[in-house]
Design a protein around this motif. Structure first.
Motif, PDB file in Angstrom:
ATOM      1  N   GLN A 261       0.853  -1.186   0.000  1.00 55.38           N
ATOM      2  CA  GLN A 261       0.000   0.000   0.000  1.00 55.38           C
ATOM      3  C   GLN A 261       0.891   1.238   0.000  1.00 55.38           C
ATOM      4  O   GLN A 261       1.790   1.363   0.817  1.00 55.38           O
ATOM      5  N   GLY A 262       0.651   2.136  -0.943  1.00 58.52           N
ATOM      6  CA  GLY A 262       1.420   3.378  -0.973  1.00 58.52           C
ATOM      7  C   GLY A 262       1.546   3.902  -2.386  1.00 58.52           C
ATOM      8  O   GLY A 262       0.849   3.443  -3.279  1.00 58.52           O
ATOM      9  N   ASN A 263       2.515   4.745  -2.637  1.00 57.11           N
ATOM     10  CA  ASN A 263       3.405   5.361  -1.700  1.00 57.11           C
ATOM     11  C   ASN A 263       3.727   6.794  -2.130  1.00 57.11           C
ATOM     12  O   ASN A 263       4.866   7.230  -2.069  1.00 57.11           O
ATOM     13  N   LEU A 264       2.692   7.533  -2.527  1.00 59.61           N
ATOM     14  CA  LEU A 264       2.889   8.920  -2.969  1.00 59.61           C
ATOM     15  C   LEU A 264       3.217   9.828  -1.776  1.00 59.61           C
ATOM     16  O   LEU A 264       2.553   9.762  -0.731  1.00 59.61           O
ATOM     17  N   ASP A 265       4.227  10.669  -1.949  1.00 57.98           N
ATOM     18  CA  ASP A 265       4.559  11.666  -0.923  1.00 57.98           C
ATOM     19  C   ASP A 265       3.360  12.611  -0.755  1.00 57.98           C
ATOM     20  O   ASP A 265       2.942  13.251  -1.722  1.00 57.98           O
ATOM     21  N   PRO A 266       2.785  12.707   0.454  1.00 56.18           N
ATOM     22  CA  PRO A 266       1.605  13.579   0.625  1.00 56.18           C
ATOM     23  C   PRO A 266       1.911  15.030   0.251  1.00 56.18           C
ATOM     24  O   PRO A 266       1.002  15.776  -0.118  1.00 56.18           O
TER      25      PRO A 266
ATOM     26  N   ASN B 265      -2.101   4.597  -2.269  1.00 59.16           N
ATOM     27  CA  ASN B 265      -2.333   5.440  -1.099  1.00 59.16           C
ATOM     28  C   ASN B 265      -1.188   6.431  -1.037  1.00 59.16           C
ATOM     29  O   ASN B 265      -0.259   6.386  -1.865  1.00 59.16           O
ATOM     30  N   LEU B 266      -1.212   7.311  -0.057  1.00 59.77           N
ATOM     31  CA  LEU B 266      -0.085   8.192   0.185  1.00 59.77           C
ATOM     32  C   LEU B 266       0.885   7.439   1.102  1.00 59.77           C
ATOM     33  O   LEU B 266       0.535   6.435   1.711  1.00 59.77           O
ATOM     34  N   GLY B 267       2.115   7.953   1.203  1.00 59.44           N
ATOM     35  CA  GLY B 267       3.078   7.335   2.101  1.00 59.44           C
ATOM     36  C   GLY B 267       2.816   7.657   3.559  1.00 59.44           C
ATOM     37  O   GLY B 267       3.332   7.002   4.465  1.00 59.44           O
ATOM     38  N   HIS B 268       1.998   8.703   3.801  1.00 55.74           N
ATOM     39  CA  HIS B 268       1.564   9.062   5.152  1.00 55.74           C
ATOM     40  C   HIS B 268       0.288   9.868   4.994  1.00 55.74           C
ATOM     41  O   HIS B 268      -0.215   9.988   3.871  1.00 55.74           O
ATOM     42  N   GLY B 269      -0.227  10.432   6.081  1.00 52.55           N
ATOM     43  CA  GLY B 269      -1.535  11.071   6.023  1.00 52.55           C
ATOM     44  C   GLY B 269      -1.613  12.337   5.169  1.00 52.55           C
ATOM     45  O   GLY B 269      -0.614  13.021   4.953  1.00 52.55           O
ATOM     46  N   VAL B 270      -2.832  12.625   4.716  1.00 53.71           N
ATOM     47  CA  VAL B 270      -3.141  13.847   3.973  1.00 53.71           C
ATOM     48  C   VAL B 270      -2.824  15.065   4.851  1.00 53.71           C
ATOM     49  O   VAL B 270      -3.227  15.113   6.019  1.00 53.71           O
ATOM     50  N   PHE B 271      -2.112  16.045   4.294  1.00 57.26           N
ATOM     51  CA  PHE B 271      -1.876  17.296   5.030  1.00 57.26           C
ATOM     52  C   PHE B 271      -3.159  18.133   5.056  1.00 57.26           C
ATOM     53  O   PHE B 271      -3.909  18.130   4.078  1.00 57.26           O
ATOM     54  N   PRO B 272      -3.369  18.881   6.166  1.00 57.95           N
ATOM     55  CA  PRO B 272      -4.599  19.677   6.265  1.00 57.95           C
ATOM     56  C   PRO B 272      -4.776  20.665   5.105  1.00 57.95           C
ATOM     57  O   PRO B 272      -5.900  20.919   4.678  1.00 57.95           O
ATOM     58  N   GLN B 273      -3.664  21.197   4.568  1.00 60.76           N
ATOM     59  CA  GLN B 273      -3.815  22.234   3.542  1.00 60.76           C
ATOM     60  C   GLN B 273      -4.024  21.659   2.137  1.00 60.76           C
ATOM     61  O   GLN B 273      -4.068  22.398   1.165  1.00 60.76           O
ATOM     62  N   THR B 274      -4.198  20.341   2.027  1.00 61.83           N
ATOM     63  CA  THR B 274      -4.386  19.696   0.719  1.00 61.83           C
ATOM     64  C   THR B 274      -5.731  20.070   0.112  1.00 61.83           C
ATOM     65  O   THR B 274      -6.746  20.066   0.812  1.00 61.83           O
ATOM     66  N   SER B 275      -5.731  20.356  -1.174  1.00 63.70           N
ATOM     67  CA  SER B 275      -7.008  20.720  -1.797  1.00 63.70           C
ATOM     68  C   SER B 275      -7.821  19.453  -2.080  1.00 63.70           C
ATOM     69  O   SER B 275      -7.308  18.484  -2.645  1.00 63.70           O
ATOM     70  N   PRO B 276      -9.093  19.459  -1.648  1.00 62.54           N
ATOM     71  CA  PRO B 276      -9.964  18.305  -1.888  1.00 62.54           C
ATOM     72  C   PRO B 276     -10.086  18.000  -3.391  1.00 62.54           C
ATOM     73  O   PRO B 276     -10.248  16.843  -3.767  1.00 62.54           O
ATOM     74  N   GLU B 277      -9.969  19.027  -4.238  1.00 62.32           N
ATOM     75  CA  GLU B 277     -10.074  18.808  -5.697  1.00 62.32           C
ATOM     76  C   GLU B 277      -8.926  17.929  -6.184  1.00 62.32           C
ATOM     77  O   GLU B 277      -9.120  17.051  -7.023  1.00 62.32           O
TER      78      GLU B 277
END
Ligand code: CP3
Length: 358
Positions: free
Chosen positions: A283-288, A318-330
Motif C-alpha cells: 500500500q502506498g506510496n505517494l509523498d503527501p 495510497n499516500l506514504g503518510h496522512g493527507v496534510f490539512p492544507q491539501t485541496s480536496p479537488e
C-alpha cells in the motif's frame, strides 16, 4: 434503495487477487482537508466526535462520498484505547497527543488496566455497526502498534528523535517488554472487537517505528508484533502493517506479519516489492507533499507509482503518510479518478506478460 453493488477491489487487492482497477484510499482522508469536518470541529472536539456514533459515521462517510475512494477508514484515533487503560491525555491541535503523566517507572506500567473493548469503547463498535449498514466499500478498523503508542506514553507527546523512548528501552529492557506486552494485548482485543463489529480490514499504525535500526527492531519490537499478528490469525480479514521511514525494516516487518505492508515515499515501490519476493501486498506510496504542488506533478508522480506496481495484483494506491490539512480536496478527487482511469492499462500489460510467459 441504492442499486450500486458492493465494491470489493480494495479487499481483493489486499489478498493479491486480480482487480479491474487499482483501489485507492488515503490515510487521514477524513479530517482537516475537508471544510465540512472543520465546521463540525467548531462545535465538537475530536474525542466527542469519536464518542457519538452517528457523528463518527458521518465523518467517516464524508470522504467516501466526496472523493470516490475504494475504502472507508473509521474516524477514530490511535490514542482512544489508552483512556480506559487509565492514561490521561489530550489531542492538541497542530501538535498531537499530549500525555499528562508520562510513563517512567514500573508502577506506571502495572497501573495500566487491560482493555475490555465492549465495555470501554462501545461507541467505536456502534459506529462500525452503523457504517456497515451504509457503506458500499469496505470499512477499515485500526489501532496504533505497541511501539508507537509506547513512544507517546514515554515521551509524553510527539518527538523527532525518540530519545526518551530509546533511553527507556535500553536502560529498562524488562520494563520495556512488559509495557509492550500490555499494549499488544490491549490492541489485539480492540482489533478483534472491531472485526467482530463488522470491520472488513484492519490497519496497524506503527507510524514512528522507522526511528529504529533493524537490530533494535528485531530485539525490542519484532517479538511483540509477531505475537500480535499471530493472535489475530483467526480474525479472517486482511491486516495492513504500516510505518513511516521503514525502508531499513521492511523484511522484518514482513516477517512480523500482515497481509499488506504500507510503505512511504522514501523507497521505490518496485524495489521494495522485489525485496519482499512479491509475497505481501503493498500500500502506498505517494509523498503527501506532492499534493501541495500543481496537478501536473501529482499526475506524473502517481503514474510513476502505477508503472512501478506494473499492474501486478496486490497494489493499493495510497499516500506514504496522512493527507496534510492544507491539501485541496479537488486534487484528492482528481487523483482518485486518475488512478481509476489509468490503472487498467498497467493491469492489462501485466496480464499479457503473464500469458506470454512460458
Ligand atoms: O481519516 C483517517 O485517517 C481516520 C482518522 C484518524 C485520526 N487519527 C483522526 C485524527 C486516524 C487513522 C488517526 C491515527 C493516528 N493518530 C496516528 C497514526 C497515523 C499517522 O498519522 O501516522 C497517529 C500517530 C495519531 C496521533 C495523532 N492524533 C496525531 C499525530 C494528531 C495530529 C495532530 C495535529 O493536529 O496535527 C492527532 C489528532 C487527529 N487525529 C486529527 C485527526 C483528524 C487532527 C485534527 C483535529 O484535531 O481535528
Amino acid at each position: 434503495m441504492s442499486t450500486q453493488s458492493f465494491n470489493d477491489r480494495f479487499l481483493r487487492a489486499c489478498r493479491r487477487q486480480p482487480v479491474d482497477r487499482t483501489p485507492v484510499w488515503f490515510m487521514r482522508q477524513a479530517g482537516r482537508s475537508q471544510p465540512e469536518y472543520r465546521q463540525l470541529r467548531e462545535r465538537y472536539s475530536l474525542l466527542e466526535i469519536c464518542q457519538l456514533p452517528e457523528l463518527c459515521a458521518e465523518v467517516t462517510l464524508l470522504p467516501v462520498r466526496q472523493l470516490g475512494v475504494d475504502a472507508a477508514i473509521l474516524f477514530a484515533d490511535i490514542m482512544l484505547p489508552l483512556g480506559p487503560m487509565g492514561v490521561h491525555f489530550r489531542l492538541q491541535g497542530g501538535l498531537g497527543p499530549v500525555v499528562e503523566a508520562p510513563i517512567r517507572r514500573s508502577p506506571d506500567i502495572e497501573r495500566l488496566r487491560p482493555l475490555e473493548p465492549e465495555e470501554d469503547l462501545p461507541f467505536v463498535l456502534e459506529a462500525i455497526r452503523l457504517l456497515r449498514g451504509e457503506l458500499k466499500v469496505p470499512l477499515i478498523g485500526f489501532a496504533g502498534a505497541p511501539f508507537t503508542l509506547a513512544s507517546y506514553l514515554i515521551e509524553g507527546g510527539p518527538s523527532r528523535t525518540f530519545t526518551q523512548t530509546k533511553a527507556f528501552m535500553y536502560q529498562e529492557p524488562a520494563l520495556w517488554h512488559r509495557l509492550l506486552e500490555k499494549l499488544a494485548a490491549a490492541i489485539v482485543q480492540f482489533l478483534k472487537a472491531q472485526a467482530q463489529a463488522g470491520a472488513q480490514a484492519l490497519q496497524v499504525f506503527d507510524s514512528w517505528v522507522g526511528c529504529l535500526g533493524p537490530a533494535d527492531y528485531r530485539a525490542y519490537v519484532l517479538p511483540h508484533m509477531r505475537r500480535l499478528f499471530s493472535e489475530l490469525q483467526d480474525v479472517d480479514i486482511p491486516i495492513i502493517h504500516f510505518g513511516v521511514g521503514t525502508g531499513g525494516l521492511l523484511e522484518l516487518m514482513q516477517e512480523a506479519g500482515g497481509d499488506v505492508l504500507g510503505i512511504d515515499w522514501r523507497v521505490r515501490l518496485d524495489q521494495v516489492w522485489q525485496r519482499l519476493d512479491y509475497r505481501t501486498a503493498l500500500q502506498g506510496n505517494l509523498d503527501p507533499a506532492t499534493l501541495l504542488g500543481p496537478w501536473e506533478l501529482v499526475e506524473r508522480q502517481a503514474l510513476k507509482i502505477l508503472a512501478q506496481a506494473g499492474g501486478r495484483p496486490g497494489h493499493i494506491f495510497n499516500l506514504g503518510h496522512g493527507v496534510f490539512p492544507q491539501t485541496s480536496p479537488e486534487h484528492l478527487q482528481r487523483l482518485v479518478e486518475l488512478v481509476h482511469e489509468r490503472s487498467p492499462e498497467f493491469i492489462s500489460g501485466f496480464s499479457s506478460q503473464e500469458e506470454a510467459a512460458p
